[in-house]
Design an enzyme around this catalytic site. Structure first.
Site, short mmCIF file in Angstrom:
data_model
loop_
_atom_site.label_atom_id
_atom_site.label_comp_id
_atom_site.label_asym_id
_atom_site.label_seq_id
_atom_site.Cartn_x
_atom_site.Cartn_y
_atom_site.Cartn_z
N TYR A 76 0.84 -1.20 0.00
CA TYR A 76 0.00 0.00 0.00
C TYR A 76 0.88 1.26 0.00
O TYR A 76 0.38 2.37 -0.17
CB TYR A 76 -0.93 0.04 1.21
N TYR A 150 5.60 -6.04 -8.87
CA TYR A 150 4.76 -6.58 -9.95
C TYR A 150 5.67 -6.91 -11.14
O TYR A 150 5.62 -6.23 -12.18
CB TYR A 150 3.69 -5.56 -10.35
N HIS A 161 6.29 -17.37 -9.93
CA HIS A 161 7.33 -18.16 -9.27
C HIS A 161 6.68 -19.43 -8.75
O HIS A 161 5.48 -19.43 -8.45
CB HIS A 161 7.91 -17.33 -8.10
N TRP A 248 -9.44 -2.34 -12.00
CA TRP A 248 -9.36 -3.59 -11.23
C TRP A 248 -10.68 -4.05 -10.63
O TRP A 248 -10.76 -5.08 -9.98
CB TRP A 248 -8.31 -3.47 -10.12
N LYS A 291 -12.53 0.56 4.07
CA LYS A 291 -11.47 1.54 3.86
C LYS A 291 -12.12 2.90 3.64
O LYS A 291 -13.09 3.02 2.89
CB LYS A 291 -10.65 1.13 2.64
N GLU A 296 -15.80 11.95 7.73
CA GLU A 296 -17.21 11.70 8.03
C GLU A 296 -17.55 10.21 7.92
O GLU A 296 -18.25 9.66 8.77
CB GLU A 296 -18.11 12.51 7.09
#
Length: 344
Positions: A76, A150, A161, A248, A291, A296
């Site tokens: 993030y 990425y 992997h 996404w 999230k 508010e």
């Protein structure tokens, strides 16, 4: 875990579990003896669009509002701000470290066993903390290790992997034994992947939680039941649906918060459709981590402990299930361990 199946005649249990008291009463037990708060603040924000310092201010406000659970991740790119906010609120006497529950995540490029502890130590250094409360495998997909989170080849294709979830898990168990993390969990694991860990020879610490998409349009009944049977707490991400970011998010799923049933139930209790959606999951024993970087909405989302939905309302909301994911992660659907090809 039977006490999560809240029935009308279990009002006392419901009040104890989801009661209307202080933040202390908002915790539920994990199978390892620790506890997790039912409501947390998700801290993901697009690093290209989120102004510097936003996360610090929002996490500090959330602590003042009553939040004690914060969900973050190395990828993030704002764990330093989350840590700064928590440490400032500890320094000013608002909370103690043991009052806070922080969940960090092991990213896909750190799955090889020798990279697991360094990844966790990197998170601890960024947070300026001695331990995290929960550390989870963010996805059951391993990417090529290296400096790129990425990694792609010259054609723009993601470089995967070899994935050995059991070997990664053993390295996490060693981190718990070393005191760097209190509890271990996973995210986006399907039933087969969970069983792989649960049946691992010599398992020392079973996963206590599975963080998955979970909301009234995607109620996850089968995976929820499997997790309950195995004493794994479900943490629901996107509990209010999702942003409408086409890069996404599956935009064929209609906006959850405009649902007529959720709006009408909300009117009955003088609550919003968002508060009803959060309450629905919490009442099922599903931890929610909405999230928000809006002061508010941060306050608003916390106001779900002063009302209860009836059994009929719970069933009606369950019936909204469309089995549609907002977060499909289709760009990785060719990975051998992509978790969403299977029913659950």
């Amino acid at each position: 875990m039977e006490h999560f199946q809240v029935k009308e005649n279990q009002v006392q249990t419901r009040q104890q579990l989801f009661g209307c008291g202080g933040s202390e009463s908002h915790n539920i037990p994990l199978s390892d003896g620790n506890q997790i708060p039912l409501l947390g603040l998700g801290t993901y924000g697009d690093p290209r669009k989120t102004p510097k310092g936003t996360t610090v201010e929002c996490v500090k406000l959330a602590i003042d509002v009553g939040y004690r659970h914060f969900d973050g991740a190395l990828v993030y790119f704002n764990e330093h701000e989350v840590g700064q906010a928590i440490n400032e609120k500890i320094a000013d006497g608002t909370v103690r470290r043991e009052d806070i529950f922080y969940c960090g995540k092991l990213w896909n490029t750190f799955h090889p066993p020798e990279l697991v502890r360094p990844a966790l130590e990197r998170t601890l250094e960024t947070l300026k903390m001695d331990y995290v409360d929960l550390y989870i495998v963010e996805l059951p997909l391993a990417f090529k290790p290296g400096n790129e989170f990425y990694p792609r080849d010259e054609n723009g294709k993601y470089i995967y992997h070899h994935t050995d979830l059991c070997a990664t898990w053993e390295a996490l168990e060693a981190c718990k034994d070393a005191g760097l993390v209190k509890s271990l969990g996973v995210s986006n694991f399907n039933r087969r992947q969970l069983e792989l860990l649960l049946k691992k020879p010599g398992l020392k610490h079973k996963p206590v939680s599975n963080q998955i998409e979970c909301h009234p349009y995607f109620t996850q009944p089968k995976l929820l039941e499997f997790c309950r049977q195995n004493d794994i707490v479900v943490v629901g991400y996107c509990p209010l649906g999702s942003s409408r970011d086409a890069s996404w998010v599956n935009l064929t799923c209609p906006p959850l918060l405009e649902d007529e049933l959720l709006v009408s139930i909300g009117k009955k209790y003088n609550k919003s459709s968002a508060q009803v959606s959060l309450r629905f999951n919490v009442q099922r024993g599903v931890v929610v981590i909405p999230k928000s970087f809006s002061p508010e909405r941060i306050k608003h989302n916390f106001q779900i402990f002063d009302f209860s939905l009836t059994e009929e309302e719970m069933k009606a909301i369950e019936a909204l299930n469309k089995n549609i994911r907002f977060v499909e992660l289709l760009m990785w659907s060719d990975h051998p361990e992509y978790p969403f090809h299977e029913e659950y």
